[in-house]
Scaffold this active site. Structure first.
Site, short mmCIF file in Angstrom:
data_model
loop_
_atom_site.label_atom_id
_atom_site.label_comp_id
_atom_site.label_asym_id
_atom_site.label_seq_id
_atom_site.Cartn_x
_atom_site.Cartn_y
_atom_site.Cartn_z
N TRP A 1 -7.94 -3.24 6.58
CA TRP A 1 -7.13 -2.37 7.43
C TRP A 1 -6.82 -1.09 6.67
O TRP A 1 -6.82 -1.07 5.44
CB TRP A 1 -5.84 -3.06 7.86
CG TRP A 1 -4.93 -3.46 6.73
CD1 TRP A 1 -4.89 -4.66 6.08
CD2 TRP A 1 -3.92 -2.64 6.11
NE1 TRP A 1 -3.93 -4.65 5.10
CE2 TRP A 1 -3.31 -3.43 5.10
CE3 TRP A 1 -3.47 -1.34 6.31
CZ2 TRP A 1 -2.29 -2.94 4.29
CZ3 TRP A 1 -2.44 -0.86 5.50
CH2 TRP A 1 -1.86 -1.65 4.51
N HIS B 1 -0.52 0.06 0.72
CA HIS B 1 0.82 -0.41 1.09
C HIS B 1 1.84 0.72 1.02
O HIS B 1 2.59 0.96 1.97
CB HIS B 1 1.25 -1.56 0.18
CG HIS B 1 0.32 -2.73 0.23
ND1 HIS B 1 0.43 -3.81 -0.64
CD2 HIS B 1 -0.74 -3.01 1.03
CE1 HIS B 1 -0.51 -4.69 -0.37
NE2 HIS B 1 -1.24 -4.23 0.63
N HIS C 1 -3.58 -11.79 -2.76
CA HIS C 1 -3.58 -11.41 -4.18
C HIS C 1 -2.88 -12.47 -5.03
O HIS C 1 -3.31 -12.77 -6.15
CB HIS C 1 -2.89 -10.06 -4.35
CG HIS C 1 -3.62 -8.94 -3.68
ND1 HIS C 1 -3.02 -7.75 -3.34
CD2 HIS C 1 -4.91 -8.82 -3.26
CE1 HIS C 1 -3.90 -6.95 -2.76
NE2 HIS C 1 -5.05 -7.58 -2.70
N GLU D 1 -3.96 -2.44 -2.91
CA GLU D 1 -2.51 -2.25 -2.97
C GLU D 1 -2.11 -0.82 -2.62
O GLU D 1 -1.02 -0.59 -2.09
CB GLU D 1 -2.00 -2.60 -4.38
CG GLU D 1 -2.03 -4.07 -4.71
CD GLU D 1 -0.81 -4.81 -4.18
OE1 GLU D 1 0.22 -4.16 -3.95
OE2 GLU D 1 -0.90 -6.03 -3.99
N ASP E 1 -1.73 -9.31 2.60
CA ASP E 1 -2.44 -8.83 1.40
C ASP E 1 -1.83 -9.44 0.14
O ASP E 1 -2.54 -9.90 -0.75
CB ASP E 1 -2.35 -7.30 1.30
CG ASP E 1 -3.50 -6.59 1.98
OD1 ASP E 1 -4.35 -7.25 2.57
OD2 ASP E 1 -3.52 -5.34 1.91
N GLU E 2 -0.51 -9.41 0.07
CA GLU E 2 0.17 -9.92 -1.12
C GLU E 2 -0.11 -11.42 -1.30
O GLU E 2 -0.29 -11.90 -2.43
CB GLU E 2 1.68 -9.69 -1.02
CG GLU E 2 2.11 -8.25 -0.78
CD GLU E 2 1.88 -7.33 -1.98
OE1 GLU E 2 1.23 -7.75 -2.96
OE2 GLU E 2 2.36 -6.19 -1.93
#
Length: 395
Positions: free
Chosen positions: A90, A176, A262, A173, A258-259
């Site tokens: 995204w 974000h 990860h 990252e 996402d976090e």
């Protein structure tokens, strides 16, 4: 805007919990509660918080570098696939007003965004801004990982799988902070000048998580930290949905996903270290837990409030965005994932570390219960946040 406008007279699931306002000064257990007797902090320039004390550096024995060299093939097969191809990722523009639209249509989209955020309370924006600033200080985090012996990017474009991971993780990252910053800017609810100054101060100050250039410590830290950000962004998503902004909710939830991915990558690395060097990895986990996992933005400063991070953390704690209970939950989750209680073949020192880590979460919860009890008896403190035009927020 007061919280009551957001609550609508009801008590939703995310309503603030009574907890120690100092509990979030680290990701770790709260410090003893302080009874505040000072008046609200005014918006006057004051000194920045002092730098942290010097820590030990390069604590990993040189022969341990070979452990990470030997794991390069495994990292290529098991860690790098946890990244997403750029074409499948995204991008921030997908959540924002469309700049390709005709002017009036674009302005209508901006007005809709502002209408959606109008009922969210000031304290929500304090937490969202703090999260955004934490994400926006990304250069510091890549720099920190590139201090780790044996996994750093030696050239800036190294073909090592460790270096490839760090660069691509940073690229993922990076979206974000870009997304949160733009959404906040368009909302009109925050003072972007003070936010931008805070970001500049923070990147200039850096961070000191106590990882000692040691990838054992570094990957324990990132495993915990990524799960903490997953929890925090997930909670801001829930609150945005309850507050009437489904777009912001989807935005925060997407960042949380996402976090989570990860976190899975970093926790997988620690799992592998526990297999190839169980005592070394167990000692590293205990070392980081004794130090307590500090938030990456712990040196946050806006040019005015020298205790800005503590105050931001107190608001996050009060709203239930990230609490000492969450810290204990994360610790218990990682203990279970890494099967630390069942780990065997340890040295005597590592067995003692195992006992310490596996017994830590109940102690954290007990300390928090005592802090909660003290917090119920203390007088409230209001603090002005420059990020929201110096409006006062209760800690």
């Amino acid at each position: 805007m007061q919280a009551s406008g957001f609550l609508g007279g009801r008590n939703p699931a995310w309503a603030p919990r009574v907890q120690s306002p100092s509990a979030l000064n680290q990701l770790g257990p709260p410090k003893p509660t302080i009874r505040f007797r000072r008046p609200p902090i005014s918006a006057v320039a004051t000194k920045a918080p002092p730098p942290p004390p010097r820590r030990r550096t390069h604590s990993m024995p040189s022969e341990k570098v070979e452990v990470f060299k030997s794991l390069e093939g495994w990292a290529s097969e098991c860690v790098l696939p946890m990244l997403k191809p750029v074409g499948q990722c995204w991008q921030p523009i997908e959540f924002l007003p469309d700049p390709k639209a005709p002017t009036e249509e674009f302005m209508d989209q901006v007005r809709e965004l502002r209408d959606r955020t109008a009922e969210l309370p000031d304290e929500y924006f304090v937490v969202l801004v703090g999260d955004m600033i934490t994400e926006d200080a990304l250069p510091t985090y890549q720099t920190m990982i590139n201090t780790l012996d044996g996994v750093k990017d030696e050239t800036g474009a190294s073909t090592s799988p460790w270096a490839k991971w760090t660069r691509a993780w940073t690229a993922e990252e990076n979206r974000h902070g870009d997304l949160l910053r733009t959404y906040l800017y368009l909302s009109g609810r925050v003072d972007m000048l003070m936010i931008e100054r805070t970001v500049q101060y923070l990147i200039g100050a850096g961070m000191d998580p106590g990882t000692e250039n040691n990838p054992y410590l570094g990957f324990v830290y990132t495993s915990f930290q990524e799960r903490a950000t997953f929890v925090s962004h997930g909670n801001t998503a829930r609150m945005a949905k309850e507050g009437g902004d489904p777009v912001l909710a989807r935005l925060c939830g997407t960042i949380a996903a996402d976090e989570k991915r990860h976190e899975n990558a970093y926790a997988t690395i620690v799992e592998k270290l526990l297999q190839v060097d169980p005592s070394g990895a167990m000692l590293a986990i205990a070392d980081m837990m004794r130090k307590k996992i500090t938030m990456p933005a712990h040196l946050m400063y806006d040019g005015r409030d020298p205790k800005l991070f503590d105050h931001f953390s107190a608001v996050a704690q009060r709203l239930g965005v990230y609490t000492a209970d969450d810290y204990a939950d994360i610790l218990e989750f990682l203990i279970g994932r890494w099967r630390l209680e069942k780990l065997d073949g340890l040295t005597a020192e590592a067995r003692a570390a195992q006992d310490f880590v596996c017994g830590l979460a109940p102690r954290i919860r007990k300390l928090q219960e005592r802090a909660d009890e003290r917090a119920r008896k203390m007088e409230q403190l209001s603090v002005k946040f420059s990020w929201i035009f110096n409006k006062e927020v209760v800690l």
